[in-house]
Structure formats: C-alpha cells, structure tokens
Design a protein around this motif. Structure first.
Motif, PDB file in Angstrom:
ATOM      1  N   GLU A  39      -1.568  31.499  63.195  1.00  0.00           N
ATOM      2  CA  GLU A  39      -2.856  30.940  62.808  1.00  0.00           C
ATOM      3  C   GLU A  39      -4.006  31.833  63.278  1.00  0.00           C
ATOM      4  O   GLU A  39      -4.963  32.080  62.531  1.00  0.00           O
ATOM      5  CB  GLU A  39      -3.024  29.535  63.388  1.00  0.00           C
ATOM      6  CG  GLU A  39      -2.109  28.483  62.779  1.00  0.00           C
ATOM      7  CD  GLU A  39      -0.674  28.550  63.294  1.00  0.00           C
ATOM      8  OE1 GLU A  39       0.191  27.874  62.723  1.00  0.00           O
ATOM      9  OE2 GLU A  39      -0.426  29.308  64.261  1.00  0.00           O
ATOM     10  N   GLN A  40      -3.906  32.327  64.484  1.00  0.00           N
ATOM     11  CA  GLN A  40      -4.933  33.219  65.038  1.00  0.00           C
ATOM     12  C   GLN A  40      -5.021  34.513  64.240  1.00  0.00           C
ATOM     13  O   GLN A  40      -6.106  34.995  63.913  1.00  0.00           O
ATOM     14  CB  GLN A  40      -4.594  33.514  66.503  1.00  0.00           C
ATOM     15  CG  GLN A  40      -5.494  34.529  67.180  1.00  0.00           C
ATOM     16  CD  GLN A  40      -4.950  34.937  68.543  1.00  0.00           C
ATOM     17  OE1 GLN A  40      -3.858  34.522  68.931  1.00  0.00           O
ATOM     18  NE2 GLN A  40      -5.708  35.744  69.256  1.00  0.00           N
TER      19      GLN A  40
ATOM     20  N   SER B 147      -5.763  32.397  54.525  1.00  0.00           N
ATOM     21  CA  SER B 147      -5.028  31.193  54.894  1.00  0.00           C
ATOM     22  C   SER B 147      -3.704  31.608  55.532  1.00  0.00           C
ATOM     23  O   SER B 147      -3.211  32.721  55.304  1.00  0.00           O
ATOM     24  CB  SER B 147      -4.753  30.332  53.663  1.00  0.00           C
ATOM     25  OG  SER B 147      -3.826  30.982  52.805  1.00  0.00           O
ATOM     26  N   VAL B 148      -3.119  30.726  56.321  1.00  0.00           N
ATOM     27  CA  VAL B 148      -1.870  31.050  57.009  1.00  0.00           C
ATOM     28  C   VAL B 148      -0.772  31.395  55.998  1.00  0.00           C
ATOM     29  O   VAL B 148      -0.038  32.381  56.166  1.00  0.00           O
ATOM     30  CB  VAL B 148      -1.419  29.869  57.901  1.00  0.00           C
ATOM     31  CG1 VAL B 148      -0.008  30.124  58.445  1.00  0.00           C
ATOM     32  CG2 VAL B 148      -2.395  29.668  59.046  1.00  0.00           C
ATOM     33  N   ARG B 149      -0.678  30.606  54.943  1.00  0.00           N
ATOM     34  CA  ARG B 149       0.371  30.839  53.951  1.00  0.00           C
ATOM     35  C   ARG B 149       0.189  32.178  53.243  1.00  0.00           C
ATOM     36  O   ARG B 149       1.147  32.949  53.087  1.00  0.00           O
ATOM     37  CB  ARG B 149       0.359  29.686  52.946  1.00  0.00           C
ATOM     38  CG  ARG B 149       1.477  29.757  51.932  1.00  0.00           C
ATOM     39  CD  ARG B 149       1.467  28.526  51.047  1.00  0.00           C
ATOM     40  NE  ARG B 149       2.520  28.572  50.056  1.00  0.00           N
ATOM     41  CZ  ARG B 149       2.741  27.620  49.160  1.00  0.00           C
ATOM     42  NH1 ARG B 149       1.955  26.551  49.149  1.00  0.00           N
ATOM     43  NH2 ARG B 149       3.715  27.737  48.277  1.00  0.00           N
ATOM     44  N   HIS B 150      -1.042  32.449  52.798  1.00  0.00           N
ATOM     45  CA  HIS B 150      -1.298  33.707  52.096  1.00  0.00           C
ATOM     46  C   HIS B 150      -1.117  34.900  53.033  1.00  0.00           C
ATOM     47  O   HIS B 150      -0.513  35.914  52.652  1.00  0.00           O
ATOM     48  CB  HIS B 150      -2.714  33.696  51.524  1.00  0.00           C
ATOM     49  CG  HIS B 150      -3.067  34.930  50.743  1.00  0.00           C
ATOM     50  ND1 HIS B 150      -2.348  35.342  49.644  1.00  0.00           N
ATOM     51  CD2 HIS B 150      -4.058  35.858  50.923  1.00  0.00           C
ATOM     52  CE1 HIS B 150      -2.871  36.464  49.169  1.00  0.00           C
ATOM     53  NE2 HIS B 150      -3.903  36.794  49.930  1.00  0.00           N
ATOM     54  N   PHE B 151      -1.618  34.779  54.258  1.00  0.00           N
ATOM     55  CA  PHE B 151      -1.475  35.857  55.234  1.00  0.00           C
ATOM     56  C   PHE B 151      -0.001  36.167  55.499  1.00  0.00           C
ATOM     57  O   PHE B 151       0.400  37.337  55.515  1.00  0.00           O
ATOM     58  CB  PHE B 151      -2.175  35.475  56.541  1.00  0.00           C
ATOM     59  CG  PHE B 151      -1.837  36.388  57.694  1.00  0.00           C
ATOM     60  CD1 PHE B 151      -2.380  37.656  57.778  1.00  0.00           C
ATOM     61  CD2 PHE B 151      -0.958  35.963  58.692  1.00  0.00           C
ATOM     62  CE1 PHE B 151      -2.063  38.502  58.845  1.00  0.00           C
ATOM     63  CE2 PHE B 151      -0.639  36.800  59.747  1.00  0.00           C
ATOM     64  CZ  PHE B 151      -1.194  38.067  59.829  1.00  0.00           C
ATOM     65  N   SER B 152       0.797  35.138  55.722  1.00  0.00           N
ATOM     66  CA  SER B 152       2.222  35.341  56.017  1.00  0.00           C
ATOM     67  C   SER B 152       2.921  36.049  54.867  1.00  0.00           C
ATOM     68  O   SER B 152       3.760  36.934  55.080  1.00  0.00           O
ATOM     69  CB  SER B 152       2.898  34.001  56.297  1.00  0.00           C
ATOM     70  OG  SER B 152       2.333  33.381  57.439  1.00  0.00           O
TER      71      SER B 152
ATOM     72  N   PRO C 183       5.094  37.902  60.467  1.00  0.00           N
ATOM     73  CA  PRO C 183       4.187  38.127  61.601  1.00  0.00           C
ATOM     74  C   PRO C 183       4.849  37.822  62.937  1.00  0.00           C
ATOM     75  O   PRO C 183       4.659  38.564  63.913  1.00  0.00           O
ATOM     76  CB  PRO C 183       3.026  37.161  61.320  1.00  0.00           C
ATOM     77  CG  PRO C 183       3.030  37.003  59.832  1.00  0.00           C
ATOM     78  CD  PRO C 183       4.475  37.052  59.430  1.00  0.00           C
ATOM     79  N   LEU C 184       5.640  36.746  63.000  1.00  0.00           N
ATOM     80  CA  LEU C 184       6.308  36.406  64.261  1.00  0.00           C
ATOM     81  C   LEU C 184       7.305  37.482  64.657  1.00  0.00           C
ATOM     82  O   LEU C 184       7.382  37.869  65.831  1.00  0.00           O
ATOM     83  CB  LEU C 184       7.019  35.057  64.124  1.00  0.00           C
ATOM     84  CG  LEU C 184       7.794  34.589  65.369  1.00  0.00           C
ATOM     85  CD1 LEU C 184       6.864  34.469  66.574  1.00  0.00           C
ATOM     86  CD2 LEU C 184       8.500  33.261  65.096  1.00  0.00           C
TER      87      LEU C 184
ATOM     88  N   TYR D 215      -4.422  44.866  66.361  1.00  0.00           N
ATOM     89  CA  TYR D 215      -4.853  43.826  67.308  1.00  0.00           C
ATOM     90  C   TYR D 215      -3.656  43.325  68.118  1.00  0.00           C
ATOM     91  O   TYR D 215      -3.742  43.176  69.349  1.00  0.00           O
ATOM     92  CB  TYR D 215      -5.496  42.662  66.550  1.00  0.00           C
ATOM     93  CG  TYR D 215      -5.976  41.561  67.456  1.00  0.00           C
ATOM     94  CD1 TYR D 215      -7.263  41.587  68.003  1.00  0.00           C
ATOM     95  CD2 TYR D 215      -5.138  40.494  67.780  1.00  0.00           C
ATOM     96  CE1 TYR D 215      -7.695  40.586  68.860  1.00  0.00           C
ATOM     97  CE2 TYR D 215      -5.557  39.489  68.635  1.00  0.00           C
ATOM     98  CZ  TYR D 215      -6.842  39.534  69.161  1.00  0.00           C
ATOM     99  OH  TYR D 215      -7.258  38.532  70.020  1.00  0.00           O
ATOM    100  N   VAL D 216      -2.548  43.085  67.440  1.00  0.00           N
ATOM    101  CA  VAL D 216      -1.348  42.615  68.136  1.00  0.00           C
ATOM    102  C   VAL D 216      -0.911  43.622  69.193  1.00  0.00           C
ATOM    103  O   VAL D 216      -0.636  43.263  70.347  1.00  0.00           O
ATOM    104  CB  VAL D 216      -0.209  42.354  67.135  1.00  0.00           C
ATOM    105  CG1 VAL D 216       1.122  42.135  67.860  1.00  0.00           C
ATOM    106  CG2 VAL D 216      -0.529  41.155  66.260  1.00  0.00           C
ATOM    107  N   LEU D 217      -0.851  44.890  68.825  1.00  0.00           N
ATOM    108  CA  LEU D 217      -0.386  45.924  69.753  1.00  0.00           C
ATOM    109  C   LEU D 217      -1.324  46.089  70.952  1.00  0.00           C
ATOM    110  O   LEU D 217      -0.891  46.478  72.043  1.00  0.00           O
ATOM    111  CB  LEU D 217      -0.241  47.260  69.016  1.00  0.00           C
ATOM    112  CG  LEU D 217       0.810  47.289  67.903  1.00  0.00           C
ATOM    113  CD1 LEU D 217       0.798  48.627  67.178  1.00  0.00           C
ATOM    114  CD2 LEU D 217       2.199  46.992  68.449  1.00  0.00           C
ATOM    115  N   GLU D 218      -2.596  45.777  70.752  1.00  0.00           N
ATOM    116  CA  GLU D 218      -3.577  45.916  71.842  1.00  0.00           C
ATOM    117  C   GLU D 218      -3.698  44.658  72.691  1.00  0.00           C
ATOM    118  O   GLU D 218      -4.342  44.688  73.749  1.00  0.00           O
ATOM    119  CB  GLU D 218      -4.945  46.269  71.246  1.00  0.00           C
ATOM    120  CG  GLU D 218      -4.989  47.659  70.606  1.00  0.00           C
ATOM    121  CD  GLU D 218      -6.222  47.853  69.741  1.00  0.00           C
ATOM    122  OE1 GLU D 218      -7.085  46.933  69.708  1.00  0.00           O
ATOM    123  OE2 GLU D 218      -6.316  48.909  69.080  1.00  0.00           O
TER     124      GLU D 218
END
Length: 316
Positions: free
Chosen positions: A233-234, A242-247, A258-259, A221-224
């Motif tokens: 968050e998105q 959750s943001v914490r778990h995802f990161s 992610p950043l 998704y990011v690359l597209e």
C-alpha cells in the motif's frame, strides 16, 4: 569404453574443459579399461586453440576427422560461446549431437547448442549471470535458473565453471553407480551434490534500470529504506497508483511481485553483510529489515536452500 569428445573453439573457458576431463580421467582409475572413458578434444580447425585465459591447447583432432557417433559430446562455455560466431561448429553439431548417446554443455556453452537448435523444447540451464540472456535468445528452451545441472533426455547442461565437475560426476553416477562417482568426488575434494542451487551465488534482485519511471523510483526507494517497515500500500502510494494497478504493473516490469522484490532485496542485503562482516545475526537481521533472526532464517532456507549460519560459513 565410452568415447567422450569435448569441442574447443577460440575463447573457451579452460576450467569448463579441464573439470570434466579430470572427472572422467580419475573415474578410469576405478573402472575396468573396457568400461572406462576415452576422452579427447576436437578443434574446429587444425592447430592450437586459445582459451579465454590465454593458454593455448592443441586439440586431439578436428571436427571433420572424428568418427561419429560419439557416446558423450560436450561443449564448454566461455566468452567465445556468447560473443563469437562459429558456423562450422554449429553446422557440425546439428548432425553430430543428435547422433551422440548424450550431448550437452558446460556454462555458457549452452549458447552454441542453442544456435544449433539443440535446446528447443528441452529444460536447460547455464551460469546464473547468463540465464536471462539465454531465455531471450532461445525462447523455445525452458531455462532453469537455479539448477547446478539439468538432465533432460539425452541433453545435459550445467551452470558455470565448476558446475562442469558436478555434471561429469552425475554422468559417472549414471554410468557406473554412486559409489564410483563418490570415490571420484573424494579425490577431487568436492561434494557429490551441493546443498542449494545457483541462487546462493546469484543476486536475487537485478540491477535497477537507470531510466526513471514510477516503478524504478519505487525500486530505488525500497533499496534505500530496507531497514524500515514496507508494505505494498505504501509503495503504491509512492507510485501514485491503486494497489491493484501498481501490483500488476510492477510484476509485469520487474518479473516479480512487490512483496517478492522486498524479500529478495532484504536477503541480498543480509547476504552482503554475512559475506563481508562479522556482525551478529540479530544485527544483520535488523539492518536488512527482517523482523527477527527467525524470519531471516526461514526466508533464507526457503529461497537459498541454506540457513544464514551455513551461508556465512560458506563465504568466510
């Protein structure tokens, strides 16, 4: 006079050998004979040795015939280094390298040194395309991923192909001072020290895995959607985490936050546009998702050691 031996094996890369040989040979023009370099090649067995390009080289001698210790011992890279098996060479290196004044590798020659146990507890480097493979193969080595060459005590390693010239110039500078090394570099029409490291040539974002998972779906998704505003968050919402778990999961699976992934992907997009188009910098920044040319320039300088202007000039 310093004795420099370069080991040859089937499917070595010819330029990995020729680059350092020319540096030492040209250095001899500026040195008294007693302080120069005696360069010779060593084959595992008698006879011709076939390089990966098909050229056959007659080595000056064989491993079992050379008088040791040597002042400098170098192993070039090539497909034979990471695909071949060289038990005779590896066993010989285990004894010859520790006895040498300095020893090292050009490009993927580091794999042969690794199999001989010579990379353990040392900082090393290799061609950017093979750093991850080297890290996995030799976990006791500390692999620098963005260095053109690395000196760690008596071990010297370099990045790919032409980096062997940089490595040899650094040896000449150590032995005889910067002035002699600079004179050699001028003859070869190369710079003494390149601006930036291997990152300027390697992609910052590896190919995304083909197997579908919440994290790879986010990467795609990011690359597209690089031209759009993106936030953690998105992306966490896309992964249904959750943001914490995802990161935490993203960093574990991708080996970057992610950043950092977003920023590196944008830099890669901008690099591609700078290399292949004449688009204005403002357009390149927009198409890559940067908020401004200034932001693109700051990230380029921080990550690649050069500005977008310098990058375009290098590849056009």
């Amino acid at each position: 006079m310093k004795r420099v031996a370069i080991v040859l094996y089937p499917d070595f890369l010819l330029l990995d050998m020729a680059g350092p040989v020319e540096v030492f040979s040209i250095a001899n023009r500026y040195l008294e004979p007693a302080h120069g370099y005696e360069v010779f090649t060593l084959g595992v067995d008698p006879g011709l040795v076939r390089a990966s390009c098909g050229v056959r080289i007659q080595a000056d001698g064989c491993l079992d015939k050379v008088d040791t210790p040597l002042d400098i011992l170098l192993v070039p890279g090539g497909p034979g280094a990471y695909n071949g098996r060289h038990p005779g060479l590896i066993n010989w290196l285990r004894h010859a390298a520790p006895a040498a004044g300095r020893y090292g590798s050009i490009c993927t020659g580091a794999f042969i040194l690794g199999h001989a146990g010579l990379l353990d507890d040392h900082q090393v480097t290799t061609h950017w395309h093979y750093t991850e493979r080297l890290i996995k193969a030799f976990p006791k080595a500390c692999v620098a991923t963005d260095q053109i060459y690395v000196h760690d005590r008596r071990l010297i390693t370099s990045g790919g192909v032409t980096a062997g010239i940089d490595l040899a110039l650094s040896i000449v500078a150590q032995d005889h001072g910067r002035k002699v090394a600079l004179d050699v570099a001028k003859v070869l029409l190369v710079v003494m020290r390149r601006q930036g490291g291997q990152a300027q040539f390697s992609p910052l974002v590896a190919t995304v895995a083909t197997q579908e998972s919440p994290i790879t779906a986010v990467q795609h998704y990011v690359l597209e959607h690089l031209e759009e505003p993106l936030c953690v968050e998105q992306l966490a919402a896309l992964a249904a985490m959750s943001v914490r778990h995802f990161s935490r999961v993203f960093a574990r699976q991708v080996q970057m936050t992610p950043l950092a992934f977003i920023q590196n992907a944008r830099i890669d997009r901008a690099r591609s546009l700078l290399e292949s188009t004449d688009l204005p910098f403002k357009t390149v920044a927009y198409k890559s998702g940067f908020g401004s040319v200034r932001q693109m320039r700051e990230l380029f300088s921080a990550r690649l050691g050069r500005t977008p202007v310098q990058y375009r000039h290098q590849f056009n």
